[in-house]
Design an enzyme around this catalytic site. Structure first.
Site, PDB file in Angstrom:
ATOM      1  N   CYS A 101       0.823  -1.202   0.000  1.00  0.00           N
ATOM      2  CA  CYS A 101       0.000   0.000   0.000  1.00  0.00           C
ATOM      3  C   CYS A 101       0.858   1.252   0.000  1.00  0.00           C
ATOM      4  CB  CYS A 101      -0.888  -0.004   1.224  1.00  0.00           C
ATOM      5  SG  CYS A 101      -1.813  -1.527   1.394  1.00  0.00           S
ATOM      6  N   ARG A 151       4.866   0.503  -6.884  1.00  0.00           N
ATOM      7  CA  ARG A 151       4.838  -0.484  -5.805  1.00  0.00           C
ATOM      8  C   ARG A 151       3.724  -1.522  -5.998  1.00  0.00           C
ATOM      9  NH1 ARG A 151       6.646   1.236  -0.730  1.00  0.00           N
ATOM     10  NH2 ARG A 151       4.819   0.304   0.193  1.00  0.00           N
ATOM     11  N   TRP A 169      -2.997  -2.569  -1.625  1.00  0.00           N
ATOM     12  CA  TRP A 169      -2.617  -3.901  -2.119  1.00  0.00           C
ATOM     13  C   TRP A 169      -3.256  -4.858  -1.138  1.00  0.00           C
ATOM     14  CZ3 TRP A 169       1.138  -8.050  -1.450  1.00  0.00           C
ATOM     15  CH2 TRP A 169       1.454  -8.706  -2.645  1.00  0.00           C
ATOM     16  N   ASN A 173      -1.354   1.756   6.329  1.00  0.00           N
ATOM     17  CA  ASN A 173      -0.522   0.653   5.831  1.00  0.00           C
ATOM     18  C   ASN A 173      -0.191  -0.228   7.029  1.00  0.00           C
ATOM     19  OD1 ASN A 173      -0.505   1.856   3.372  1.00  0.00           O
ATOM     20  ND2 ASN A 173       1.690   2.289   3.325  1.00  0.00           N
ATOM     21  N   GLY A 174      -0.209  -1.553   6.820  1.00  0.00           N
ATOM     22  CA  GLY A 174       0.137  -2.460   7.912  1.00  0.00           C
ATOM     23  C   GLY A 174      -1.013  -3.406   8.195  1.00  0.00           C
ATOM     24  N   GLU A 214      18.351 -23.571  -6.138  1.00  0.00           N
ATOM     25  CA  GLU A 214      17.866 -22.190  -6.170  1.00  0.00           C
ATOM     26  C   GLU A 214      19.039 -21.234  -6.423  1.00  0.00           C
ATOM     27  OE1 GLU A 214      15.266 -20.668  -6.583  1.00  0.00           O
ATOM     28  OE2 GLU A 214      15.571 -18.673  -5.749  1.00  0.00           O
ATOM     29  N   LYS A 269      19.265 -18.645  -9.602  1.00  0.00           N
ATOM     30  CA  LYS A 269      19.460 -17.197  -9.425  1.00  0.00           C
ATOM     31  C   LYS A 269      20.654 -16.728 -10.243  1.00  0.00           C
ATOM     32  CE  LYS A 269      16.546 -15.729  -7.742  1.00  0.00           C
ATOM     33  NZ  LYS A 269      15.490 -16.574  -7.279  1.00  0.00           N
ATOM     34  N   GLU A 315      19.998 -16.845 -14.056  1.00  0.00           N
ATOM     35  CA  GLU A 315      18.981 -15.940 -14.600  1.00  0.00           C
ATOM     36  C   GLU A 315      19.418 -14.481 -14.612  1.00  0.00           C
ATOM     37  OE1 GLU A 315      15.040 -15.931 -12.751  1.00  0.00           O
ATOM     38  OE2 GLU A 315      15.906 -16.242 -10.776  1.00  0.00           O
ATOM     39  N   HIS A 359      29.211 -39.045 -10.978  1.00  0.00           N
ATOM     40  CA  HIS A 359      28.477 -39.716 -12.055  1.00  0.00           C
ATOM     41  C   HIS A 359      28.399 -38.855 -13.309  1.00  0.00           C
ATOM     42  CE1 HIS A 359      27.486 -42.984  -9.401  1.00  0.00           C
ATOM     43  NE2 HIS A 359      27.072 -42.103  -8.494  1.00  0.00           N
ATOM     44  N   LYS A 399       8.349 -11.601 -14.837  1.00  0.00           N
ATOM     45  CA  LYS A 399       8.036 -11.789 -13.421  1.00  0.00           C
ATOM     46  C   LYS A 399       6.880 -12.767 -13.245  1.00  0.00           C
ATOM     47  CE  LYS A 399       8.361 -10.875  -9.058  1.00  0.00           C
ATOM     48  NZ  LYS A 399       9.477 -11.604  -8.430  1.00  0.00           N
TER      49      LYS A 399
HETATM   50  C1  G6P Z   1       8.862 -16.732 -13.171  1.00  0.00           C
HETATM   51  C2  G6P Z   1       9.599 -15.801 -12.214  1.00  0.00           C
HETATM   52  C3  G6P Z   1      10.185 -16.602 -11.056  1.00  0.00           C
HETATM   53  C4  G6P Z   1       9.089 -17.396 -10.361  1.00  0.00           C
HETATM   54  C5  G6P Z   1       8.317 -18.270 -11.334  1.00  0.00           C
HETATM   55  C6  G6P Z   1       7.067 -18.822 -10.700  1.00  0.00           C
HETATM   56  O1  G6P Z   1       9.780 -17.589 -13.784  1.00  0.00           O
HETATM   57  O2  G6P Z   1      10.631 -15.142 -12.896  1.00  0.00           O
HETATM   58  O3  G6P Z   1      10.788 -15.720 -10.135  1.00  0.00           O
HETATM   59  O4  G6P Z   1       9.656 -18.202  -9.376  1.00  0.00           O
HETATM   60  O5  G6P Z   1       7.878 -17.493 -12.465  1.00  0.00           O
HETATM   61  O6  G6P Z   1       6.248 -17.741 -10.387  1.00  0.00           O
HETATM   62  P1  G6P Z   1       5.134 -17.746  -9.261  1.00  0.00           P
HETATM   63  O7  G6P Z   1       4.543 -16.368  -9.332  1.00  0.00           O
HETATM   64  O8  G6P Z   1       4.163 -18.801  -9.636  1.00  0.00           O
HETATM   65  O9  G6P Z   1       5.804 -18.026  -7.972  1.00  0.00           O
END
Ligand code: G6P
Length: 612
Positions: free
Chosen positions: A2, A27, A74, A100-101, A485, A489, A492, A508, A607
């Site tokens: 928010c 935001r 939000w 907000n909060g 993970e 990261k 990407e 292996h 995203k």
């Molecule tokens: C995209 C984003 C990732 C995310 C994935 C799943 O690849 O770039 O950061 O983990 O989608 O998205 P979700 O919104 O379902 O967690």
């Protein structure tokens, strides 16, 4: 997340509010509204649409206003509708406020206000409680009423309140949610974020927790909880608009990494008793029989959320004793899975809109399987279609590479494991106690981990890593999903070809690729397989691989002086994936920055992936 803007002064009030709200749009929000104060009454205008739509709605309002407040919402408590949008008003509509909060004790306050004091509520929000509470205490002094209300409230708030009876005065309060006062000549501002006021002033006062302010166009008075006047220094903003949006950080990703102690605290808030470690998930309504008969859990997700699911498998199996299968949603939906009604599906999705995750959800539902969603976005498709929802409350995430949403997904999974364990067999085991105590300490430990010395240490390592076009992440057991993970990261955002391997699998295949200097990031936080991982690390070193260890302080004596080791703070072993993930995020971040890649918006990626 928010956004808040408030204004009193000589300019056209509605124009300043709309301008401020536009600056906060980055935001993310789902609804917006303003309250404008004339000499006698307050006029509230709200929409479940955009700030541009709100602007259109204000065109015909005469402009003779003395003050005003504006908000972008939000959704948290209650869907994104016009009624739930802020500002919220008291019964007599002579008090309006934006917030907000989260008001944690809103249910008990609402019960008291409606049953004993006769207040009538209009929305599903926690915020509306504040408007009625302030009305209840109001005796021609808005500041006093706000202070009395704040004393009754548990939770977090950045609050700006107007009273029709006190024209030209805004009263503000802050607890655990940012609020900044902007100082001008014959005008003053208040906002949740610097960008909203940067076009008008660079002189600000940062309100701290437990502080209040009374603002008119010619005066700003600050008060403490006891109502005594306090004085604070003026803080001059030196940022431009772009860096102000990022909270002064170079990238949203770093801002979001640094927000993780707060994001995790928000996920745990109200669900974990910070004194006793007891977990209550009021939003879930599994019955005892259902849980006792639960044969298996499927976790379905994509990308980073899938990796959270892999950690979830370990912890759910360990704590709740339920077998868990984790699937990439895009694979699951086309593989004819064997599912039945005694199973449960958990879908994890930050956005709640990922097409494959949604399709997997619909598939299991069509087979009569109950779906529990772990998501960050209220009102998202996943949240609407799932049977039950556990929100992560991480706040808006802007960088494509997910960081704080991931950590809050992990936090939600830990809570869920404790909840399932408790419902199925009670929590009479040491692991559960250790985990609950570890969770209580977690936000503080994350803060400690993100200290400047650690950031510099990781950055130094990245100078070396950034010269390579390939890297390996290895780990065993709970460290393996973190390796996956970490590799995701790094690839990407830095475009380095990074692969994750279960450390025991190195021989292996991938060992063939290890030669002089090849970077290998090894994660070793689990005592029972420490020696095993260390043997694999030796295999890498023997072939010239350059190993960077992410391990914990308690294991320090297993390493020689001068070895490249990053030591994590000691926590419950089962919680170590949360801490080690932060180091891998920072490795990816600094390496990408050194290589000059587009950190927040990596090439070819989005995203929210709403197409298959
Ligand atoms: C995209 C984003 C990732 C995310 C994935 C799943 O690849 O770039 O950061 O983990 O989608 O998205 P979700 O919104 O379902 O967690």
């Amino acid at each position: 997340m928010c956004g808040i803007i408030g204004y009193t002064g000589y300019r056209e009030v509605s124009a300043v509010l709309i301008d401020g709200l536009k600056k906060l749009e980055y935001r993310g929000y789902d609804s917006a509204g303003v309250a404008l104060q004339g000499s006698e009454k307050l006029v509230v205008t709200k929409t479940a649409g955009s700030v541009d739509g709100l602007k259109e709605m204000l065109i015909n309002l005469a402009d003779s206003h003395l003050a005003g407040i504006g908000h972008t919402r939000w959704a948290t408590h209650g869907r994104p509708t016009e009624v739930n949008a802020h500002p919220h008003s008291s019964c007599c509509e002579d008090i309006a406020l934006i917030h907000n909060g989260i008001i944690e004790n809103h249910s008990s306050l609402k019960k008291w206000l409606s049953e004993e004091a006769g207040h009538v509520f209009r929305s599903d929000t926690d915020t509306e409680v504040l408007a009625h509470l302030i009305e209840e205490y109001y005796e021609n002094d808005l500041l006093l009423a706000v202070r009395k209300a704040a004393a009754k409230v548990k939770g977090s708030y950045a609050l700006v309140v107007l009273s029709a009876k006190e024209p030209g005065r805004m009263v503000c309060a802050r607890q655990d949610s940012p609020l900044i006062i902007g100082l001008g000549e014959r005008e003053n501002f208040v906002a949740s974020d610097i960008p909203a006021l940067l076009a008008y002033t660079k002189d600000t006062i940062i309100l701290e927790d437990g502080e209040f302010a009374s603002i008119t166009k010619n005066d700003v008075q600050l008060y403490n909880q006891e109502g005594n006047i306090i004085h604070k220094d003026v803080f001059k903003i030196t940022w431009d608009v772009e860096s102000a949006e990022k909270g002064g950080y170079e990238h949203f990703m770093l801002k979001e990494i640094m927000e993780q102690p707060v994001a995790v605290r928000e996920t745990l808030r109200q669900r974990l008793d910070m004194e006793t470690g007891e977990v209550t998930l009021d939003e879930l309504d599994f019955n005892q029989e259902e849980l006792a008969n639960l044969e298996k859990i499927y976790i379905l997700a994509c990308g980073t959320a899938y990796h959270a699911g892999l950690v979830g498998k370990f912890i759910l199996e360990k704590l709740a004793g339920i077998p868990v299968e984790v699937d990439v949603a895009s694979e699951f939906r086309y593989r004819d899975p064997i599912i039945n009604k005694n199973q449960l599906a958990i879908v994890i999705s930050q956005s709640g809109e990922t097409a494959d995750t949604l399709a997997a959800l619909r598939l299991v539902k069509s087979k009569g399987v109950k779906v529990l969603a772990i998501t960050n976005v209220v009102g998202s498709s996943v949240s609407r279609e799932a049977d039950q929802v556990l929100y992560t409350w991480a706040g808006l995430e802007i960088a494509v590479a997910s960081t704080k949403a991931y950590l809050s997904q992990l936090a939600a999974l830990y809570l869920l494991s404790l909840y399932f364990a408790d419902k199925r067999s009670g929590l009479a085991n040491n692991l559960a106690h250790e985990l609950a105590a570890g969770l209580v300490a977690l936000p503080g430990q994350l803060k400690l981990l993100l200290n400047d010395d650690n950031l510099q240490e990781i950055k130094r390592y990245c100078e070396k890593l950034a010269k390579w076009d390939r890297a390996f992440f290895v780990g065993r057991n709970l460290d393996f999903p973190v390796a996956m993970e970490g590799a995701l990261k790094l690839k990407e955002i830095s475009y380095i070809h990074a692969e994750a391997y279960a450390a025991g699998e190195l021989k292996h295949g991938p060992l063939a690729l290890i030669e002089e200097g090849v970077p290998v990031i090894a994660i070793a936080t689990q005592k029972h397989i420490l020696e095993k991982t260390l043997s694999n690390v030796q295999e890498v070193k023997a072939r010239g691989g350059d190993v960077f260890m992410i391990t914990k302080k308690a294991f320090a004596e297993s390493f020689k002086k001068g070895e490249a080791c990053f030591y994590l703070p000691d926590s419950a072993e089962i919680l170590m994936p949360v801490l080690s993930a932060v180091v891998t995020q920072l490795i990816a971040y600094y390496t990408a920055v050194i290589r000059g890649s587009s950190v927040d918006k990596p090439r070819n990626l989005a995203k929210s992936v709403t197409v298959e």
